[in-house]
Design a protein around this motif. Structure first.
Motif, PDB file in Angstrom:
ATOM      1  N   GLY A 244       0.810  -1.214   0.000  1.00 55.49           N
ATOM      2  CA  GLY A 244       0.000   0.000   0.000  1.00 55.49           C
ATOM      3  C   GLY A 244       0.841   1.259   0.000  1.00 55.49           C
ATOM      4  O   GLY A 244       2.076   1.223   0.022  1.00 55.49           O
ATOM      5  N   ASP A 245       0.147   2.391   0.018  1.00 56.59           N
ATOM      6  CA  ASP A 245       0.833   3.685  -0.047  1.00 56.59           C
ATOM      7  C   ASP A 245       1.768   3.904   1.126  1.00 56.59           C
ATOM      8  O   ASP A 245       2.843   4.505   0.981  1.00 56.59           O
ATOM      9  N   ALA A 246       1.378   3.422   2.311  1.00 60.74           N
ATOM     10  CA  ALA A 246       2.201   3.655   3.495  1.00 60.74           C
ATOM     11  C   ALA A 246       3.581   3.032   3.348  1.00 60.74           C
ATOM     12  O   ALA A 246       4.564   3.530   3.914  1.00 60.74           O
ATOM     13  N   GLY A 247       3.686   1.966   2.571  1.00 60.50           N
ATOM     14  CA  GLY A 247       4.958   1.293   2.381  1.00 60.50           C
ATOM     15  C   GLY A 247       5.962   2.097   1.585  1.00 60.50           C
ATOM     16  O   GLY A 247       7.159   1.785   1.602  1.00 60.50           O
ATOM     17  N   THR A 248       5.493   3.140   0.896  1.00 63.04           N
ATOM     18  CA  THR A 248       6.418   3.969   0.116  1.00 63.04           C
ATOM     19  C   THR A 248       7.172   4.958   1.010  1.00 63.04           C
ATOM     20  O   THR A 248       8.272   5.387   0.669  1.00 63.04           O
ATOM     21  N   ILE A 287       7.647   3.095  11.192  1.00 61.40           N
ATOM     22  CA  ILE A 287       8.589   4.200  11.296  1.00 61.40           C
ATOM     23  C   ILE A 287       8.822   4.833   9.918  1.00 61.40           C
ATOM     24  O   ILE A 287       8.859   4.127   8.898  1.00 61.40           O
ATOM     25  N   LEU A 288       8.941   6.144   9.901  1.00 57.34           N
ATOM     26  CA  LEU A 288       9.209   6.833   8.640  1.00 57.34           C
ATOM     27  C   LEU A 288      10.559   6.419   8.070  1.00 57.34           C
ATOM     28  O   LEU A 288      11.528   6.211   8.812  1.00 57.34           O
ATOM     29  N   LYS A 289      10.642   6.316   6.758  1.00 55.94           N
ATOM     30  CA  LYS A 289      11.916   6.046   6.111  1.00 55.94           C
ATOM     31  C   LYS A 289      12.802   7.294   6.231  1.00 55.94           C
ATOM     32  O   LYS A 289      12.284   8.420   6.350  1.00 55.94           O
ATOM     33  N   PRO A 290      14.127   7.113   6.231  1.00 58.87           N
ATOM     34  CA  PRO A 290      15.048   8.243   6.445  1.00 58.87           C
ATOM     35  C   PRO A 290      14.768   9.450   5.563  1.00 58.87           C
ATOM     36  O   PRO A 290      14.873  10.599   6.019  1.00 58.87           O
ATOM     37  N   ALA A 291      14.392   9.225   4.318  1.00 57.52           N
ATOM     38  CA  ALA A 291      14.177  10.345   3.394  1.00 57.52           C
ATOM     39  C   ALA A 291      13.010  11.240   3.807  1.00 57.52           C
ATOM     40  O   ALA A 291      12.915  12.398   3.372  1.00 57.52           O
ATOM     41  N   THR A 299       0.209  10.138  10.822  1.00 57.78           N
ATOM     42  CA  THR A 299      -1.072  10.379  11.500  1.00 57.78           C
ATOM     43  C   THR A 299      -1.647   9.043  11.970  1.00 57.78           C
ATOM     44  O   THR A 299      -1.829   8.127  11.171  1.00 57.78           O
ATOM     45  N   PRO A 300      -1.922   8.889  13.269  1.00 56.19           N
ATOM     46  CA  PRO A 300      -2.467   7.624  13.767  1.00 56.19           C
ATOM     47  C   PRO A 300      -3.804   7.295  13.116  1.00 56.19           C
ATOM     48  O   PRO A 300      -4.570   8.195  12.742  1.00 56.19           O
ATOM     49  N   SER A 301      -4.071   6.013  12.963  1.00 48.83           N
ATOM     50  CA  SER A 301      -5.369   5.572  12.452  1.00 48.83           C
ATOM     51  C   SER A 301      -6.446   5.862  13.495  1.00 48.83           C
ATOM     52  O   SER A 301      -6.148   6.245  14.639  1.00 48.83           O
ATOM     53  N   LYS A 302      -7.685   5.658  13.130  1.00 50.28           N
ATOM     54  CA  LYS A 302      -8.797   5.906  14.040  1.00 50.28           C
ATOM     55  C   LYS A 302      -8.657   5.074  15.313  1.00 50.28           C
ATOM     56  O   LYS A 302      -8.895   5.559  16.420  1.00 50.28           O
ATOM     57  N   ARG A 303      -8.267   3.817  15.152  1.00 41.63           N
ATOM     58  CA  ARG A 303      -8.102   2.940  16.309  1.00 41.63           C
ATOM     59  C   ARG A 303      -6.881   3.347  17.136  1.00 41.63           C
ATOM     60  O   ARG A 303      -6.945   3.387  18.370  1.00 41.63           O
TER      61      ARG A 303
END
Length: 346
Positions: A244-248, A287-291, A299-303
């Protein structure tokens, strides 16, 4: 304990054996009658029959405990009162159910309505150990009143917490794949030492082994545990963790954690194997990638936001779980049922 309809992701089941012995019943003492002054048979008194063994508690006492739990649980669920629930519940199941109360507002309206409706435990089968076993817990299987077709059963353990029996572990199952539980001629189950190996593993070693499915996709666990639908689902979660997008822009990993309540409950099966209820736990780190570190926040999910809604560079989620595992005398243990709940996010 959650309703069967709110936690539907568990597999397979258990063939329970009902408790039929009357605890504490003593056999009559048989004596040979002699007339006054007679010496016949005085040197050879008739043998006494041994009294029947006692159970940890009677079936009637166990039923009263379950009835009380059922009533208090329904009242607590209706208003999400964790303090009230804690009077009848503890252990891993309380970790999950008290988190349910916090997450309740994130659920669909239909699921909220179902969760707050009262229900009962039907067709109960009590699994009681003998008092001589040293065990302080008993188990019960039942069908929920909200499952009229009887497709699911619960396997629940009540342990003595202080002076009170509380529900400490509970899972829903379909009762198809687990062999019958062993009982003696008095109807009592045989508790098993969780530290004693059954085949290649001891019941209390299962949790640490299982979490490898999340950490590595099963590089180690696949050699120690049999492949089941439960393990396959865990491997799938590992494989798609960065899809998904988060993996980028972020990386997600899992790490084994200590269960909040590490006690394992195990009992003998009719075929000589062991059935164990095992606590499990892991953390999930995104965790965010270094770049992206200097310019973005997650942003946390609803849960996740229920526990902490601050945007951050790393999100760490804690999951507490339970599993039903069969340990055969030969061959690899089989994880039949597994359930996790998000209990914290930071």
């Amino acid at each position: 304990m959650s309703r069967s309809t709110t936690k539907p992701s568990l597999l397979h089941g258990l063939a329970a054996v009902s408790f039929s012995a009357t605890a504490g019943a003593a056999a009559a003492l048989i004596l040979t009658a002699c007339s006054p002054g007679s010496t016949a048979a005085t040197d050879d008194p008739a043998p006494q029959s041994s009294p029947a063994p006692q159970g940890l508690l009677t079936e009637a006492a166990a039923e009263k405990i379950v009835d009380t739990f059922q009533s208090v649980n329904n009242r607590a669920n209706a208003v999400r009162d964790a303090k009230l629930l804690g009077t009848v519940e503890a252990g891993q199941v309380y970790e999950q159910d008290s988190a349910d109360y916090k997450l309740f507002k994130t659920w669909p309206t239909k699921e909220q309505k179902t969760y707050t409706q009262a229900f009962t435990y039907e067709d109960r089968e009590y699994l009681i150990p003998p008092a001589s076993s040293g065990a302080n817990w008993f188990a019960v299987t039942s069908s929920p009143s909200d499952d009229p077709k009887g497709n699911r059963r619960s396997l629940a353990v009540f342990d003595k917490v202080g002076d009170t029996y509380k529900l400490v572990m509970a899972l829903w199952t379909d009762m198809k794949s687990i062999p019958k539980i062993d009982t003696d001629r008095h109807g009592f189950i045989s508790p098993v030492d969780p530290a004693k190996k059954v085949g290649t593993l001891a019941p209390n070693e299962i949790s640490a082994v299982y979490e490898d499915f999340f950490e590595t996709g099963g590089k180690t666990a696949s050699h120690k545990l049999a492949s089941t639908p439960t393990t396959k689902e865990s491997v799938r979660i590992y494989k798609v963790r960065n899809d998904g997008d988060a993996g980028t822009w972020s990386t997600t990993r899992f790490f084994a954690a200590d269960p909040a309540h590490p006690k394992v409950y195990a009992l003998r099966l009719e075929n000589g194997g062991v059935l164990a209820l095992v606590p499990t736990a892991h953390t999930e780190e995104q965790i965010l990638k270094p770049a992206y570190m200097g310019n973005f926040l997650i942003t946390p999910s609803k849960r996740e936001a229920v526990f902490g809604n601050t945007r951050r560079t790393v999100i760490t989620n804690e999951y507490q779980g339970q599993a039903i595992v069969e340990l055969p005398r030969t061959g690899k243990p089989l994880a039949h049922d597994l359930e996790y709940q998000l209990v914290d996010s930071r």
